[in-house]
Each structure stands twice: as structure tokens, then as C-alpha cells.
Design an enzyme around this catalytic site. Structure first.
Site, PDB file in Angstrom:
ATOM      1  N   PRO A 216       0.826  -1.211   0.000  1.00 16.72           N
ATOM      2  CA  PRO A 216       0.000   0.000   0.000  1.00 16.72           C
ATOM      3  C   PRO A 216       0.859   1.259   0.000  1.00 16.72           C
ATOM      4  O   PRO A 216       1.972   1.256   0.524  1.00 16.72           O
ATOM      5  CB  PRO A 216      -0.790  -0.112   1.310  1.00 16.72           C
ATOM      6  CG  PRO A 216      -0.068  -1.097   2.155  1.00 16.72           C
ATOM      7  CD  PRO A 216       0.719  -1.985   1.250  1.00 16.72           C
ATOM      8  N   ASP A 217       0.346   2.350  -0.614  1.00 12.91           N
ATOM      9  CA  ASP A 217       1.056   3.628  -0.501  1.00 12.91           C
ATOM     10  C   ASP A 217       0.591   4.316   0.787  1.00 12.91           C
ATOM     11  O   ASP A 217      -0.075   3.698   1.624  1.00 12.91           O
ATOM     12  CB  ASP A 217       0.855   4.490  -1.761  1.00 12.91           C
ATOM     13  CG  ASP A 217      -0.601   4.870  -1.995  1.00 12.91           C
ATOM     14  OD1 ASP A 217      -1.443   4.572  -1.126  1.00 12.91           O
ATOM     15  OD2 ASP A 217      -0.897   5.472  -3.040  1.00 12.91           O
ATOM     16  N   PHE A 218       0.948   5.572   0.960  1.00 11.77           N
ATOM     17  CA  PHE A 218       0.492   6.286   2.158  1.00 11.77           C
ATOM     18  C   PHE A 218      -0.902   6.862   1.972  1.00 11.77           C
ATOM     19  O   PHE A 218      -1.763   6.720   2.819  1.00 11.77           O
ATOM     20  CB  PHE A 218       1.440   7.469   2.447  1.00 11.77           C
ATOM     21  CG  PHE A 218       2.657   7.109   3.259  1.00 11.77           C
ATOM     22  CD1 PHE A 218       2.828   5.852   3.780  1.00 11.77           C
ATOM     23  CD2 PHE A 218       3.626   8.076   3.505  1.00 11.77           C
ATOM     24  CE1 PHE A 218       3.943   5.543   4.537  1.00 11.77           C
ATOM     25  CE2 PHE A 218       4.745   7.782   4.261  1.00 11.77           C
ATOM     26  CZ  PHE A 218       4.909   6.517   4.772  1.00 11.77           C
ATOM     27  N   ARG A 219      -1.091   7.545   0.833  1.00 11.18           N
ATOM     28  CA  ARG A 219      -2.203   8.485   0.795  1.00 11.18           C
ATOM     29  C   ARG A 219      -3.377   8.112  -0.096  1.00 11.18           C
ATOM     30  O   ARG A 219      -4.349   8.863  -0.142  1.00 11.18           O
ATOM     31  CB  ARG A 219      -1.678   9.876   0.376  1.00 11.18           C
ATOM     32  CG  ARG A 219      -0.774  10.475   1.427  1.00 11.18           C
ATOM     33  CD  ARG A 219      -0.178  11.805   1.047  1.00 11.18           C
ATOM     34  NE  ARG A 219       0.714  12.276   2.106  1.00 11.18           N
ATOM     35  CZ  ARG A 219       1.954  11.843   2.286  1.00 11.18           C
ATOM     36  NH1 ARG A 219       2.470  10.940   1.464  1.00 11.18           N
ATOM     37  NH2 ARG A 219       2.690  12.307   3.270  1.00 11.18           N
TER      38      ARG A 219
ATOM     39  N   ASN B  53      11.045   5.040  -1.991  1.00 11.60           N
ATOM     40  CA  ASN B  53      10.556   3.760  -1.474  1.00 11.60           C
ATOM     41  C   ASN B  53      11.621   3.032  -0.666  1.00 11.60           C
ATOM     42  O   ASN B  53      12.818   3.138  -0.920  1.00 11.60           O
ATOM     43  CB  ASN B  53      10.054   2.889  -2.625  1.00 11.60           C
ATOM     44  CG  ASN B  53       8.857   3.511  -3.296  1.00 11.60           C
ATOM     45  OD1 ASN B  53       8.251   4.428  -2.731  1.00 11.60           O
ATOM     46  ND2 ASN B  53       8.519   3.053  -4.475  1.00 11.60           N
TER      47      ASN B  53
ATOM     48  N   HIS C 123      15.038   7.702   1.103  1.00 12.50           N
ATOM     49  CA  HIS C 123      14.488   7.505   2.446  1.00 12.50           C
ATOM     50  C   HIS C 123      15.046   6.242   3.102  1.00 12.50           C
ATOM     51  O   HIS C 123      14.420   5.656   3.981  1.00 12.50           O
ATOM     52  CB  HIS C 123      12.953   7.494   2.402  1.00 12.50           C
ATOM     53  CG  HIS C 123      12.386   8.840   2.043  1.00 12.50           C
ATOM     54  ND1 HIS C 123      11.076   9.055   1.706  1.00 12.50           N
ATOM     55  CD2 HIS C 123      12.975  10.061   1.970  1.00 12.50           C
ATOM     56  CE1 HIS C 123      10.889  10.346   1.451  1.00 12.50           C
ATOM     57  NE2 HIS C 123      12.027  10.972   1.592  1.00 12.50           N
TER      58      HIS C 123
ATOM     59  N   ARG D 275      -1.567   8.495 -10.808  1.00  7.56           N
ATOM     60  CA  ARG D 275      -3.032   8.367 -10.862  1.00  7.56           C
ATOM     61  C   ARG D 275      -3.709   9.719 -10.851  1.00  7.56           C
ATOM     62  O   ARG D 275      -4.703   9.922 -11.523  1.00  7.56           O
ATOM     63  CB  ARG D 275      -3.524   7.562  -9.659  1.00  7.56           C
ATOM     64  CG  ARG D 275      -3.487   6.127  -9.941  1.00  7.56           C
ATOM     65  CD  ARG D 275      -4.677   5.385  -9.368  1.00  7.56           C
ATOM     66  NE  ARG D 275      -4.470   3.991  -9.686  1.00  7.56           N
ATOM     67  CZ  ARG D 275      -4.118   3.065  -8.807  1.00  7.56           C
ATOM     68  NH1 ARG D 275      -4.017   3.365  -7.539  1.00  7.56           N
ATOM     69  NH2 ARG D 275      -3.909   1.841  -9.195  1.00  7.56           N
TER      70      ARG D 275
ATOM     71  N   ASP E 125      11.199  -0.320  -0.153  1.00  9.20           N
ATOM     72  CA  ASP E 125      10.896  -1.740  -0.394  1.00  9.20           C
ATOM     73  C   ASP E 125      11.992  -2.448  -1.197  1.00  9.20           C
ATOM     74  O   ASP E 125      11.915  -3.660  -1.400  1.00  9.20           O
ATOM     75  CB  ASP E 125       9.542  -1.885  -1.100  1.00  9.20           C
ATOM     76  CG  ASP E 125       9.444  -1.065  -2.384  1.00  9.20           C
ATOM     77  OD1 ASP E 125      10.467  -0.916  -3.089  1.00  9.20           O
ATOM     78  OD2 ASP E 125       8.347  -0.579  -2.693  1.00  9.20           O
TER      79      ASP E 125
ATOM     80  N   GLY F  41       4.489   7.914  -9.735  1.00 10.86           N
ATOM     81  CA  GLY F  41       3.811   7.371  -8.556  1.00 10.86           C
ATOM     82  C   GLY F  41       4.141   8.025  -7.234  1.00 10.86           C
ATOM     83  O   GLY F  41       4.442   7.343  -6.263  1.00 10.86           O
TER      84      GLY F  41
HETATM   85  P1  CNA Z   1       2.016   8.771  -1.311  1.00 10.21           P
HETATM   86  O1  CNA Z   1       1.970  10.085  -0.650  1.00 10.21           O
HETATM   87  O2  CNA Z   1       1.211   7.672  -0.725  1.00 10.21           O
HETATM   88  O3  CNA Z   1       1.550   9.008  -2.826  1.00 10.21           O
HETATM   89  C1  CNA Z   1       1.431   7.960  -3.750  1.00 10.21           C
HETATM   90  C2  CNA Z   1       0.954   8.536  -5.077  1.00 10.21           C
HETATM   91  O4  CNA Z   1       0.963   7.504  -6.031  1.00 10.21           O
HETATM   92  C3  CNA Z   1      -0.452   9.116  -5.037  1.00 10.21           C
HETATM   93  O5  CNA Z   1      -0.493  10.319  -5.762  1.00 10.21           O
HETATM   94  C4  CNA Z   1      -1.297   8.023  -5.723  1.00 10.21           C
HETATM   95  O6  CNA Z   1      -2.412   8.540  -6.438  1.00 10.21           O
HETATM   96  C5  CNA Z   1      -0.294   7.443  -6.686  1.00 10.21           C
HETATM   97  N1  CNA Z   1      -0.514   6.042  -7.024  1.00 10.21           N
HETATM   98  C6  CNA Z   1      -0.797   5.009  -6.190  1.00 10.21           C
HETATM   99  N2  CNA Z   1      -0.836   3.850  -6.863  1.00 10.21           N
HETATM  100  C7  CNA Z   1      -0.575   4.159  -8.171  1.00 10.21           C
HETATM  101  C8  CNA Z   1      -0.466   3.398  -9.355  1.00 10.21           C
HETATM  102  N3  CNA Z   1      -0.600   2.076  -9.370  1.00 10.21           N
HETATM  103  N4  CNA Z   1      -0.183   4.048 -10.507  1.00 10.21           N
HETATM  104  C9  CNA Z   1      -0.035   5.408 -10.517  1.00 10.21           C
HETATM  105  N5  CNA Z   1      -0.117   6.175  -9.431  1.00 10.21           N
HETATM  106  C10 CNA Z   1      -0.374   5.556  -8.261  1.00 10.21           C
HETATM  107  O7  CNA Z   1       3.501   8.229  -1.458  1.00 10.21           O
HETATM  108  P2  CNA Z   1       4.826   9.057  -1.751  1.00 10.21           P
HETATM  109  O8  CNA Z   1       5.828   8.064  -2.195  1.00 10.21           O
HETATM  110  O9  CNA Z   1       4.599  10.251  -2.569  1.00 10.21           O
HETATM  111  O10 CNA Z   1       5.159   9.557  -0.258  1.00 10.21           O
HETATM  112  C11 CNA Z   1       6.372   9.485   0.217  1.00 10.21           C
HETATM  113  C12 CNA Z   1       6.537   8.463   1.351  1.00 10.21           C
HETATM  114  C13 CNA Z   1       5.794   7.164   1.126  1.00 10.21           C
HETATM  115  C14 CNA Z   1       7.942   8.036   1.409  1.00 10.21           C
HETATM  116  O11 CNA Z   1       8.510   8.482   2.587  1.00 10.21           O
HETATM  117  C15 CNA Z   1       7.983   6.505   1.354  1.00 10.21           C
HETATM  118  O12 CNA Z   1       8.969   5.981   2.195  1.00 10.21           O
HETATM  119  C16 CNA Z   1       6.642   6.115   1.781  1.00 10.21           C
HETATM  120  N6  CNA Z   1       6.132   4.774   1.410  1.00 10.21           N
HETATM  121  C17 CNA Z   1       6.904   3.874   0.738  1.00 10.21           C
HETATM  122  C18 CNA Z   1       6.397   2.632   0.410  1.00 10.21           C
HETATM  123  C19 CNA Z   1       7.263   1.656  -0.333  1.00 10.21           C
HETATM  124  O13 CNA Z   1       8.456   1.574  -0.084  1.00 10.21           O
HETATM  125  N7  CNA Z   1       6.684   0.925  -1.281  1.00 10.21           N
HETATM  126  C20 CNA Z   1       5.082   2.295   0.754  1.00 10.21           C
HETATM  127  C21 CNA Z   1       4.316   3.241   1.462  1.00 10.21           C
HETATM  128  C22 CNA Z   1       4.856   4.481   1.778  1.00 10.21           C
END
Ligand code: CNA
Length: 257
Positions: A13-16, A87, A106, A204, A89, A178
Site C-alpha cells: 500500500p502507498d500512504f495516501r 521507497n 528515504h 493516478r 521496499d 507514482g
Molecule cells: P504517497 O503520498 O502515498 O503518494 C502515492 C501517489 O501515487 C499518489 O499520488 C497516488 O495517487 C499514486 N498512485 C498510487 N498507486 C498508483 C499506481 N498504481 N499508478 C499510478 N499512481 C499511483 O507516497 P509518496 O511516495 O509520494 O510519499 C512518500 C513516502 C511514502 C515516502 O517516505 C515513502 O517511504 C513512503 N512509502 C513507501 C512505500 C514503499 O516503499 N513501497 C510504501 C508506502 C509508503
């Protein structure tokens, strides 16, 4: 540059994102506010919350997405100057992106240290503790041992600051994948290319647009410089690969289903 949105199709999952993002699903940790899970103060008071989440997100539990392999394709084609990721991950590494072309801004789970005395600990041992739902404690002072992912208020790895100025001097195309572009200083990278350098957002939803607080943000309407593809990162990079005539090279990189 990339964020959590390139890994959501891997199942992380993402954050937001409303509904599926971590911030909408942290109720079980009873946090005072969602970001608390990534702060040192909260880690000290309730370490279980972060380590439960860390167990879920631990590298090795997920596979890279087509978008990660597209970044590898840019590397293979010799056009990847650098890949900056927020990320933690490590899926870029899993897709084969080279260490020297990667900036994990990060941090990652690749190292771990005590938050009190900074003593480094073996990551395999840390993982074994997390796997059995124990909080890893420092053998020297009893402090909490945290993987080297950057918490709010902590400095970014030195490598980030060292490479940013030289890279953005040379950058001739920025692809933003993303990310909500809300976490600073990382989000500021989107405004660092020279004014004539094209920028492409694949996300998105539309983010990072120019306004009074962000005068160097994207302007998709009045300039030809900035372009956006609003949709999934995987679909967006497929469009790019086809447009570049790289579809078969891209296909060849993807693991068989
Ligand atoms: P965020 O703030 O959650 O934003 C994610 C963005 O990606 C949003 O604008 C979504 O609409 C968009 N999105 C989600 N899924 C898709 C998709 N399949 N295709 C296109 N767009 C998509 O996350 P950010 O990375 O901007 O925020 C920064 C934080 C999140 C960092 O400090 C990370 O460490 C942290 N994070 C990392 C992970 C990971 O390592 N995978 C997971 C969750 C959070």
C-alpha cells in the site's frame, strides 16, 4: 524519481491513496496521527506499531512491478542518469537497477542501528526479531534497533545531497512516477531540472502543479515543457516503451507469469 505508487501493483500500500493507503488503514495501531508511526518519539513510546508494519513491508515479501522493470530498461538502454526513490521496499534493486544508479533517498532495510548509541546490528538478526514479533533491542545499551529507513525529522542519506546538484546539472528529461510530491525535501527534486528541461508525470492523479507556493511546479496547460499521463504507472510506462519502439525489449525483461 519515484514514490510508493510504483509499488502498489506489487501489493504494497502507498500512504495516501484514499481507502487503500496506509494512512487510512492504521486504526489498529491507535496512532495519535498517521505520520506518528514514522517518528522517533512514537517509536520510543510504542515500538510495536512500527515493527508490525515493518514486518508487513519487509523486502523479500514482494516482487517488482512492470514499472520497476521499465527503470531497468532505461538503465539497459544507457539513458538512466540516476533513479531517485522514496521507497524503502528495495524493489528497484530486485528488478536489477544498479547500486551506483540508485539513490534510496528515504533509506532502506539494508542496514540497522540502535537509535540511542548508533551501534550497527546485523540485518538478518533484526529480521529474525521482527519475524517473531519481538522489538529488536541493542546488545550494548538496550535501545531500539531501527532499520536505516528515514523517519520524519531525520536527515536523508549523505548520498542524496552529494548527487543532487551534479545530476540536475546534466538532467535532460525528468520522469516523475507514482508520488504525491508531498514529502520534502524529496518532492523538491521535481523543480530542480533547468527551465527548458521537459518533465513527465505518470501518476493516478495530477500533483505538483504550479501555484503561489510552488512557482516552479508543473504547468501542463500553458507550456509544452510539462506533460502528464494520468493512470497507472504500469500502463504509463507501457505507453512510453511502445512509443519508443522498445516493446519487445521491455517484454523480454518481464518475468514470465
Ligand atoms: P504517497 O503520498 O502515498 O503518494 C502515492 C501517489 O501515487 C499518489 O499520488 C497516488 O495517487 C499514486 N498512485 C498510487 N498507486 C498508483 C499506481 N498504481 N499508478 C499510478 N499512481 C499511483 O507516497 P509518496 O511516495 O509520494 O510519499 C512518500 C513516502 C511514502 C515516502 O517516505 C515513502 O517511504 C513512503 N512509502 C513507501 C512505500 C514503499 O516503499 N513501497 C510504501 C508506502 C509508503
Amino acid at each position: 524519481m519515484a514514490g510508493a505508487g510504483i509499488s502498489t501493483s506489487a501489493g504494497i500500500p502507498d500512504f495516501r491513496s484514499p481507502g487503500t493507503g496506509l494512512y487510512d488503514n492504521l486504526q489498529k495501531y491507535d496512532l495519535p496521527y498517521p505520520e506518528a508511526i514514522f517518528t522517533l518519539d512514537y517509536l520510543r513510546s510504542k515500538p510495536e506499531a512500527f515493527f508490525t508494519l515493518a514486518k508487513e513491508l519487509y523486502p523479500g515479501n514482494f516482487d517488482p512491478t512492470p514499472c520497476h522493470y521499465f527503470i531497468k530498461l532505461l538503465q539497459d538502454k544507457g539513458v538512466l542518469l540516476r533513479h531517485y526513490t522514496q521507497n524503502i521496499d528495495t524493489l528497484e534493486r530486485a528488478a536489477g537497477v544498479r547500486d551506483d544508479l540508485l539513490v534510496e533517498a528515504h533509506g532502506s532495510f539494508a542496514q540497522a542501528a540502535c537509535i540511542d548509541c548508533s551501534h550497527r546490528h546485523d540485518t538478518e538478526w533484526v529480521k529474525s526479531q521482527i519475524d517473531k514479533d519481538a522489538v529488536p533491542r541493542c546488545e550494548s545499551c538496550g535501545g531500539i534497533v531501527k532499520p536505516s529507513i528515514v523517519f520524519f525529522g531525520e536527515d536523508l542519506p549523505r548520498r542524496f545531497g552529494q548527487l543532487v546538484s551534479e545530476d540536475f546539472e546534466k538532467c535532460d528529461l525528468l520522469i516523475v512516477l507514482g508520488t504525491s510530491l508531498t514529502v520534502h525535501p524529496f518532492a523538491g527534486l521535481a523543480t530542480m531540472p533547468k527551465p527548458e528541461v521537459p518533465r513527465l508525470l505518470i501518476n493516478r492523479d495530477s500533483v505538483g502543479e504550479r501555484d503561489i507556493l510552488n512557482p516552479d511546479g508543473f504547468d501542463f496547460i500553458r507550456t509544452n515543457r510539462d506533460a502528464r499521463y494520468l493512470g497507472s504507472c504500469d500502463d504509463g510506462v507501457w505507453h512510453l516503451a511502445r512509443g519508443l519502439g522498445w516493446a519487445s525489449d521491455f517484454e523480454a525483461l518481464l518475468p514470465e507469469k
